[in-house]
Design a protein around this motif. Structure first.
Motif, PDB file in Angstrom:
ATOM      1  N   CYS A  12      42.878  37.778  43.670  1.00 44.39           N
ATOM      2  CA  CYS A  12      43.077  39.157  43.199  1.00 44.39           C
ATOM      3  C   CYS A  12      41.811  39.721  42.564  1.00 44.39           C
ATOM      4  CB  CYS A  12      44.237  39.230  42.214  1.00 44.39           C
ATOM      5  SG  CYS A  12      43.904  38.423  40.630  1.00 44.39           S
ATOM      6  N   ARG A  44      40.796  39.787  39.547  1.00 44.21           N
ATOM      7  CA  ARG A  44      40.840  40.361  38.189  1.00 44.21           C
ATOM      8  C   ARG A  44      39.836  39.633  37.300  1.00 44.21           C
ATOM      9  NH1 ARG A  44      41.573  44.530  39.648  1.00 44.21           N
ATOM     10  NH2 ARG A  44      41.587  43.567  41.676  1.00 44.21           N
ATOM     11  N   CYS A  45      39.658  38.336  37.557  1.00 45.23           N
ATOM     12  CA  CYS A  45      38.728  37.533  36.749  1.00 45.23           C
ATOM     13  C   CYS A  45      37.307  38.076  36.852  1.00 45.23           C
ATOM     14  CB  CYS A  45      38.770  36.079  37.194  1.00 45.23           C
ATOM     15  SG  CYS A  45      38.617  35.862  38.978  1.00 45.23           S
ATOM     16  N   GLU A  51      36.325  41.123  37.670  1.00 48.16           N
ATOM     17  CA  GLU A  51      36.187  42.431  37.012  1.00 48.16           C
ATOM     18  C   GLU A  51      36.239  42.294  35.494  1.00 48.16           C
ATOM     19  OE1 GLU A  51      38.872  45.253  38.761  1.00 48.16           O
ATOM     20  OE2 GLU A  51      37.834  45.211  40.700  1.00 48.16           O
ATOM     21  N   ALA A  52      37.114  41.394  35.018  1.00 54.13           N
ATOM     22  CA  ALA A  52      37.212  41.194  33.562  1.00 54.13           C
ATOM     23  C   ALA A  52      35.898  40.649  33.020  1.00 54.13           C
ATOM     24  CB  ALA A  52      38.351  40.233  33.247  1.00 54.13           C
ATOM     25  N   HIS A  54      34.204  47.629  41.947  1.00 53.69           N
ATOM     26  CA  HIS A  54      35.573  47.107  42.015  1.00 53.69           C
ATOM     27  C   HIS A  54      35.647  46.197  43.223  1.00 53.69           C
ATOM     28  CE1 HIS A  54      36.773  49.859  38.893  1.00 53.69           C
ATOM     29  NE2 HIS A  54      36.125  50.811  39.553  1.00 53.69           N
ATOM     30  N   ARG A 100      37.753  43.577  46.017  1.00 64.47           N
ATOM     31  CA  ARG A 100      38.962  43.148  46.696  1.00 64.47           C
ATOM     32  C   ARG A 100      38.541  42.432  47.979  1.00 64.47           C
ATOM     33  NH1 ARG A 100      41.775  47.567  50.468  1.00 64.47           N
ATOM     34  NH2 ARG A 100      42.494  45.561  51.275  1.00 64.47           N
ATOM     35  N   VAL A 109      42.826  36.842  31.908  1.00 60.26           N
ATOM     36  CA  VAL A 109      43.436  37.815  32.824  1.00 60.26           C
ATOM     37  C   VAL A 109      44.040  37.183  34.079  1.00 60.26           C
ATOM     38  CG1 VAL A 109      41.913  39.694  32.103  1.00 60.26           C
ATOM     39  CG2 VAL A 109      41.284  38.277  34.064  1.00 60.26           C
TER      40      VAL A 109
END
Lengths: 280, 394
Positions: free
Chosen positions: A76, A78-79, A81-82, A131, A133, A230
């Motif tokens: 995903c 998220r890691c 981006e975090a 971002h 993906r 996250v």
């Protein structure tokens, strides 16, 4: 650290993190404070150095380690981006403190097709270098198996990067983390060359080398690294090996783990479960 | 994209951070310059220490060339550093396990040695000028004489002893410096292309051939410019020297490459793709074919046939020019080639050429041209052609 305290701190950590998330300035301030309080590399290298002047934190009482359960990673990102937000990492597709690799075995092919979120096809799919993906690029092929592998600095026991640093600006802390003193780094990038994992990169703004610190400014306050915080599936595990009940101690006790490129002799401290022979 | 970096295109899979090359063409200039220093010093030593009389016409010129190159050796590093103002951190508080931390000491010691030896070699000329000249330059020579005006036989004998001692110490110092540069690359286990025990030796041998070749080219060029006859015997001596060392260099490079391929460790498949595609022109054609095999053939033919006179000078000078190409291509193929092979073992990057800026092609070319300009000034202040009074006894 007992369980109750741990749970409270994690809760507090989540709140703190959510407050900080997206606010690069605040994150930077925390990072700057933590870095400013660190002892000089010369003192750290000399051994028996005093612990960082962070209240209630004694770096001799901890031995941090990281686990990755690749079977749980869903890609995903998220890691990633975090991490970028928390550590003010350059928002482009060429500088990452952590990244995720995708291994896809297409029917009839011997070697896996490998990409990361930084692949131009994936950047095109996200529409931005800020971002991330994974594009659904294999939908027309027959995929036999596929998995994701999160990557980050291995905070090795015998770090080649520390060995080659001409000034000692990068050093190994007593609690097992490899850090860089940005006020002492000369920016020669010899460490970037020496790291076999591609974990280091040059910060073009500060003109020094940069890499994952396991969010040292957070873990020394009892918080989790941003990427671990996250991760929605618990694929990233972090903790103190001195604490037998910590997530990482349990992870290591319950699994047979691998490390990346053991032949280098660097002795990584990021332990993997569920990777494959093709993962390097 | 940030204007301060260029991302490299790639095939296969490379780690995301690898798309920005840590070291560019500017770093190619660093081992190249260091090699010229060691090579030129070798020629000077062959005369001063080993008594190779043939090389007498270029012996002092070699010393000046070595000094001029050495003065500029730190410049590519300083231009490359993110924080050049912190460069002395590595000297004042060195991290002892780092090969790079030793650079300041090696380089500092060697510059000092070169300066002292140059001073002793040119002392008679300096004293003579200091006593004769009344102009501003006279003041400069008086300052340079350091108040030592004694040119008696006793004093010159002491000078000769110093020159011999410094030349002897200089041999391990010069070659140690360059072997060390090879170690900087060879000791990194992260890159298969660099990680070789032979790397320091290969660097050393290629350094010698580059220095001897540079001297050959510069000496012949200077004779043409000064409109004097080229000392054919001297050029033949340089030709023999470079011929021998070149054969060793080529052999060592062959052994290293053969060993890498024969061992066939993990990642060799991608290395073979690299070698048979990208490396064909820079490695096989330019470095090996044009830069090494051709000069070996030319020199072998000439020495076999006993070529003499202008033809020999032309042949040796052409070979020397080709060898200079060989060595710069070798440095390029090591520094840039090593980074084009991804640490993943399953990807290849293409170096993004940068021409302008602090680390671009023009900066690298300037760094390589600067010692030549300094040499142009130096040979006017301390003429190496002028046969000094204190030539060694042998």
């Amino acid at each position: 650290m007992d369980d109750e305290t741990s749970a409270d701190e994690v809760q507090a950590g989540r709140r703190a993190f959510l407050t900080c998330f997206g606010s690069a300035l605040a994150g930077g301030a925390v990072a700057a404070t933590a870095t400013a309080l660190l002892p000089g590399p010369a003192r750290a290298a000399a051994g028996g150095a005093p612990s960082p002047a962070i209240p209630d934190y004694d770096w001799k009482q901890h031995q941090w380690a990281f686990g990755v359960d690749a079977r749980k990673c869903i890609g995903c990102l998220r890691c990633v981006e975090a991490c970028k937000a928390e550590n003010e990492v350059a928002l482009d597709a060429h500088h990452f403190r952590t990244w995720v690799e995708r291994y896809v075995y297409v029917e009839g092919e011997d070697a896996p097709r490998i990409d990361s979120q930084a692949d131009p096809v994936n950047i095109a799919a996200s529409g931005s270098e800020q971002h991330y993906r994974f594009a659904n690029r294999y939908q027309d092929q027959k995929v036999e198996r596929a998995f994701f592998v999160p990557k980050l600095c291995n905070h090795c026991t015998h770090p080649a990067c520390v060995q080659v640093c001409p000034t000692g600006a990068t050093f190994k802390t007593d609690d097992g983390v490899v850090l860089i003193d940005h006020t002492y780094c000369i920016g020669c990038q010899y460490c970037v060359q020496a790291c076999p994992y591609g974990a280091r990169f040059f910060n073009v703004e500060k003109k020094v080398t940069e890499k994952c610190t396991w969010c040292y400014h957070r873990i020394t306050k009892g918080l989790l690294p941003a990427c671990v915080e996250v991760c929605p599936t618990g694929a990233r595990i972090f903790g103190d090996r001195r604490d037998k009940q910590s997530p990482i101690s349990r992870f290591l006790a319950e699994n047979r783990v691998d490390v990346l490129k053991p032949e280098t002799g660097n002795a990584p401290n990021v332990f993997y479960v569920g990777i494959d022979k093709d993962v390097r | 994209m940030h204007p301060e970096f260029s991302a490299a295109p790639y095939i296969g899979y490379v780690y995301p951070n690898e798309t920005v090359f840590p070291w560019g063409v500017l770093i190619v200039a660093y081992p190249y310059l260091t090699g010229l220093v060691a090579g030129a010093f070798t020629v000077s030593s062959l005369y001063q220490v080993f008594g190779l009389q043939r090389l007498r016409p270029v012996a002092h010129f070699a010393l000046l060339t070595s000094l001029c190159c050495m003065i500029f050796v730190p410049t590519p590093l300083l231009l490359h550093l993110g924080h050049p103002e912190r460069a002395f951190n590595a000297v004042f508080t060195p991290h002892w396990s780092s090969a790079m931390a030793m650079f300041g000491y090696f380089a500092g010691f060697y510059v000092l040695l070169l300066m002292v030896e140059t001073w002793f070699v040119f002392r008679p000329y300096i004293v003579q000028q200091a006593q004769q000249r009344k102009d501003l330059l006279g003041r400069y020579y008086r300052l340079l004489s350091l108040g030592s005006y004694d040119l008696s036989e006793d004093a010159l004998r002491v000078d000769r002893k110093w020159i011999l001692a410094l030349a002897i110490i200089g041999i391990p110092a010069a070659h140690g410096l360059h072997g060390y540069v090879g170690f900087l690359f060879g000791s990194l286990k992260s890159r298969e292309w660099w990680s070789s025990d032979l790397m320091p030796v290969i660097f050393l041998f290629s350094a010698i051939i580059s220095g001897v070749s540079l001297l050959t080219v510069l000496y012949v060029l200077s004779c043409k410019l000064r409109r004097i006859a080229v000392d054919v015997d001297c050029v033949k001596g340089l030709g023999y020297t470079v011929w021998g060392f070149l054969m060793f260099t080529l052999l060592l490079e062959g052994v290293e490459f053969g060993s890498l391929v024969y061992k066939g460790k993990e990642g060799i498949d991608m290395i073979m793709v690299f070698v048979t595609t990208r490396l064909v022109i820079p490695f096989f054609v330019l470095q090996i074919g044009v830069g090494a095999v051709t000069p070996i053939l030319i020199l072998s033919y000439m020495f076999w046939r006993g070529t003499a006179g202008r033809a020999l000078v032309a042949g040796v000078t052409t070979s020397a020019a080709l060898i200079l190409l060989n060595v710069i291509m070798m440095r390029f193929n090591v520094v840039i080639g090593g980074q084009e092979i991804s640490k993943t073992g399953v990807g290849l990057l293409s170096y993004p050429w940068v021409f302008l800026g602090r680390e671009g092609v023009f900066a690298a070319a300037s760094v390589l041209a600067a010692p030549m300009l300094l040499l142009l000034v130096m040979i006017r202040l301390l003429p190496p052609w002028h046969d000094p009074v204190n030539t060694p006894a042998h």
